[in-house]
Design an enzyme around this catalytic site. Structure first.
Site, PDB file in Angstrom:
ATOM      1  N   THR A  96       0.921  -1.461  -0.070  1.00 22.17           N
ATOM      2  CA  THR A  96       0.283   0.007   0.131  1.00 22.17           C
ATOM      3  C   THR A  96       1.178   1.428  -0.029  1.00 22.17           C
ATOM      4  OG1 THR A  96       0.145  -0.305   2.399  1.00 22.17           O
ATOM      5  CG2 THR A  96      -1.283  -1.196   1.371  1.00 22.17           C
ATOM      6  N   GLU A  97      -0.351   2.223   0.151  1.00 19.36           N
ATOM      7  CA  GLU A  97       0.747   3.754  -0.277  1.00 19.36           C
ATOM      8  C   GLU A  97       1.655   3.599   0.999  1.00 19.36           C
ATOM      9  OE1 GLU A  97      -0.580   6.626  -1.864  1.00 19.36           O
ATOM     10  OE2 GLU A  97      -2.492   6.393  -1.425  1.00 19.36           O
ATOM     11  N   LEU A  98       2.297   4.043   1.426  1.00 19.08           N
ATOM     12  CA  LEU A  98       3.488   4.512   2.567  1.00 19.08           C
ATOM     13  C   LEU A  98       3.000   6.239   3.660  1.00 19.08           C
ATOM     14  CD1 LEU A  98       5.351   4.112   4.833  1.00 19.08           C
ATOM     15  CD2 LEU A  98       7.281   4.717   3.254  1.00 19.08           C
ATOM     16  N   PHE A  99       2.943   6.714   4.086  1.00 24.83           N
ATOM     17  CA  PHE A  99       2.570   7.486   5.531  1.00 24.83           C
ATOM     18  C   PHE A  99       2.932   7.647   6.108  1.00 24.83           C
ATOM     19  CE2 PHE A  99      -1.164   7.061   2.583  1.00 24.83           C
ATOM     20  CZ  PHE A  99      -1.358   8.943   2.427  1.00 24.83           C
TER      21      PHE A  99
ATOM     22  N   LYS B  87     -12.167   7.674  11.479  1.00 22.43           N
ATOM     23  CA  LYS B  87     -11.957   8.563  13.110  1.00 22.43           C
ATOM     24  C   LYS B  87     -10.329   8.130  12.085  1.00 22.43           C
ATOM     25  CE  LYS B  87     -10.261   4.144  14.568  1.00 22.43           C
ATOM     26  NZ  LYS B  87     -11.048   3.230  16.217  1.00 22.43           N
TER      27      LYS B  87
ATOM     28  N   ASP C 279      -8.289   1.985   6.250  1.00 22.73           N
ATOM     29  CA  ASP C 279      -8.271   1.210   6.960  1.00 22.73           C
ATOM     30  C   ASP C 279     -10.196   0.710   6.508  1.00 22.73           C
ATOM     31  OD1 ASP C 279      -6.624   0.329   8.589  1.00 22.73           O
ATOM     32  OD2 ASP C 279      -6.634   1.307  10.023  1.00 22.73           O
TER      33      ASP C 279
END
Length: 563
Positions: free
Chosen positions: A109-112, A159, A176
């Site tokens: 997935t993308e990395l944040f 959230k 999520d």
């Protein structure tokens, strides 16, 4: 030229020695750098050799997932949704596969690197109102995209923990999606989510995509005040009582700017009056000149503090939807293995499952099932320095209307859990040549009564970090034995259901006759890939069951031979 090739070859050899694993396509390499951990998932830093960007490698243990009812369904739901949904404010899934040899499910997935919006806001307390409005617009764009699908997709667990930030650009994305559902009927029925962010109608099991708008309002409240909604409540049951009674969080009273408060209150209106994501995105508040809002965060940024217990920062796509539960690395806490206890009392089954989160906290899940078909699941945290088993049990009973006998059963189970937890810790420390727990430590564990340093600390510790409380019917034709029957089969069948659910997104958008040939080919390829993945998983499950049976038979034979 030759020397240049040799130089590049040396670099390639050095790189190969540095990474831990490569995906089947050879495009992604995983490093040993751990970005985050969940109950059954570990997120590693990885690298995309084709595009030259860093990504997140989400590694899930199949054996661990099989031990947690419903998690396999959530995992596949997230994979399917992320593959089908493409939007600039929804986290991207690049690639996923099942590793039969290592028995893992892998997702790229993308990395944040800045983590969740909650962690980011906590780190940067003085934020200009323009920034918060910018985040809000992006979140609403993502929600509008989800809700505009045919049928709509409901996130159900929105959230700040599940919204991720790129601190370099201010980019915000929703992640999520493990609890998300495709709304194929006018209203959904299952009760699931995080209590502080759940709309009242969620508890009534009759809701639609507007529950995400309510959650967005709570996100806005947290972004403005830097406080978790309903942090004045000591447990989930108190939150449930306030939400269903339409009592707003106390932190809403700390919002001084009337326009900000009005915008948040719009999101918290009853479902029949609540605006959509598209309507909110056009609200005058979000179009206001930021220069007029200089005092918006004045009080909150200087005086407000997060009052939630310290937590592990969940990185993108943490499928462990607790959401608020902190699960520590086994390297830091080698005694943090899962403990599960079971009791039968008053014709009800009590199951307590949990593990140690850190030095002072244990995360637990209590499941109470009765023959009538009602099952209650309560997630809570136990603070070892101040909580007592009896106090926690009595709080549950006070709000959930349990009997006095059930108080005794629950308290006894929590006591046994803590004793076993401390016992496991002692063994682990001994094995590592670390100091043993003292006699006084064991006495304290036996009594389960540790006086807090002062009344404020006690109040703080009792604010249990609870992720959800589910009420749902189950099949109980054969009493307690039926409660667990077919659970794994249901998880697998729910995967097939999720496949068909995602298919309806396409089927309801355009008819079969309207499919262009290239789209038909791509859809058929996707269908075959996921069917193969399911077959692979099913085989792994069957192998695991056979191995467990063989181990049990071998153990039994050894016991007979010894006797």
């Amino acid at each position: 030229m030759a020397s240049g090739s040799g130089f590049l070859g040396q670099i390639s050899s050095m790189e190969e020695a540095d990474f831990a694993e490569k995906d089947p396509s050879g495009r992604y390499i995983r490093y040993d750098d751990v970005l985050g951990r969940g109950a059954f998932k570990t997120v590693y830093k990885a690298f995309d050799e084709v595009d030259g960007i860093e990504v997140a490698w989400n590694l899930v243990s199949i054996e661990d997932v099989m031990q947690m009812p419903g998690q396999l369904e959530r995992l596949y739901s997230e994979v399917h949704l992320l593959k089908a949904l493409k939007h600039e404010n929804i986290i991207k899934l690049f690639y996923s596969w099942v590793d039969e040899k290592n028995k893992t499910i892998n997702m790229i997935t993308e990395l944040f690197t800045s983590g969740s919006l909650r962690v980011y806001r906590k780190k940067h307390r003085k934020v200009d109102p323009k920034a918060i409005k910018n985040w809000a617009r992006q979140i609403l764009k993502g929600l509008n995209y989800l809700h505009s699908q045919n049928p709509p997709v409901i996130h159900r667990d929105l959230k700040c923990d599940n919204i991720f930030v790129n601190g370099n650009t201010g980019e915000v994305k929703i992640g999520d999606l493990g609890l998300a559902t495709v709304l194929q009927q006018p209203t959904a029925r299952s009760v699931i989510g995080t209590p502080e962010f759940m709309a009242p109608e969620l508890y009534e099991e009759e809701y639609n995509e507007l529950v995400d708008i309510y959650s967005f309002g709570m996100c806005m409240l947290e972004m403005v005040t830097c406080e978790y909604p309903y942090n004045e409540c000591r447990n989930q049951a108190q939150i449930y009582k306030k939400v269903t009674s339409n009592i707003k969080p106390q932190s809403l009273g700390k919002v001084d700017d009337p326009q900000v408060r009005q915008f948040i209150e719009k999101c918290l209106l009853p479902a029949s009056s609540r605006p959509t994501a598209l309507e909110l995105s056009k609200d005058p508040f979000l179009a206001r000149d930021g220069g007029k809002d200089s005092a918006l965060l004045a009080s909150s940024s200087t005086s407000s503090k997060y009052v939630r217990p310290p937590q592990l920062e969940h990185l993108p796509m943490d499928v462990d939807h607790n959401e608020n539960k902190s699960v520590s690395s086994n390297e830091d806490y080698p005694w943090s293995q899962t403990i599960e206890l079971q009791r039968i009392a008053e014709n009800k089954e009590f199951r307590l499952r949990g593990e140690r989160s850190d030095d002072v906290t244990a995360s637990m899940v209590l499941r109470i099932a009765d023959p009538s078909g009602k099952c209650r699941i309560v997630h809570f945290a136990f603070y070892l320095e101040s909580d007592t088993a009896t106090a926690i049990a009595e709080e549950m009973v006070e709000e959930l209307h349990l009997t006095s006998q059930e108080v005794v059963v629950i308290a006894d189970m929590i006591d046994d859990f803590i004793m076993q937890l401390l016992s496991d810790r002692t063994s682990s420390h001994h094995n590592q040549n670390s100091p043993r727990l003292t006699h006084e430590d064991h006495e304290a564990a036996n009594q389960q009564t540790v006086n807090s340093k002062d009344e404020e600390a006690a109040g703080q510790s009792m604010k249990s970090d609870i992720s959800a409380d589910y009420y749902f019917p189950y099949s109980a034709n054969d009493g307690n034995a039926a409660m667990e029957a077919g659970r794994d089969a249901e998880s697998m069948s729910s995967y097939l259901d999720s496949c068909s659910m995602m298919s309806t997104i396409y089927n309801l958008s355009i008819s079969d006759n309207d499919y262009p040939e290239d789209l038909k080919t791509e859809l058929n390829l996707i269908e075959s890939q996921f069917n193969q993945s399911f077959q692979d998983l099913l085989k792994l499950k069957e192998d695991a069951i056979e191995n467990a049976k063989r181990k049990w038979i071998t153990k039994k034979q050894k016991a007979v031979n010894i006797s």
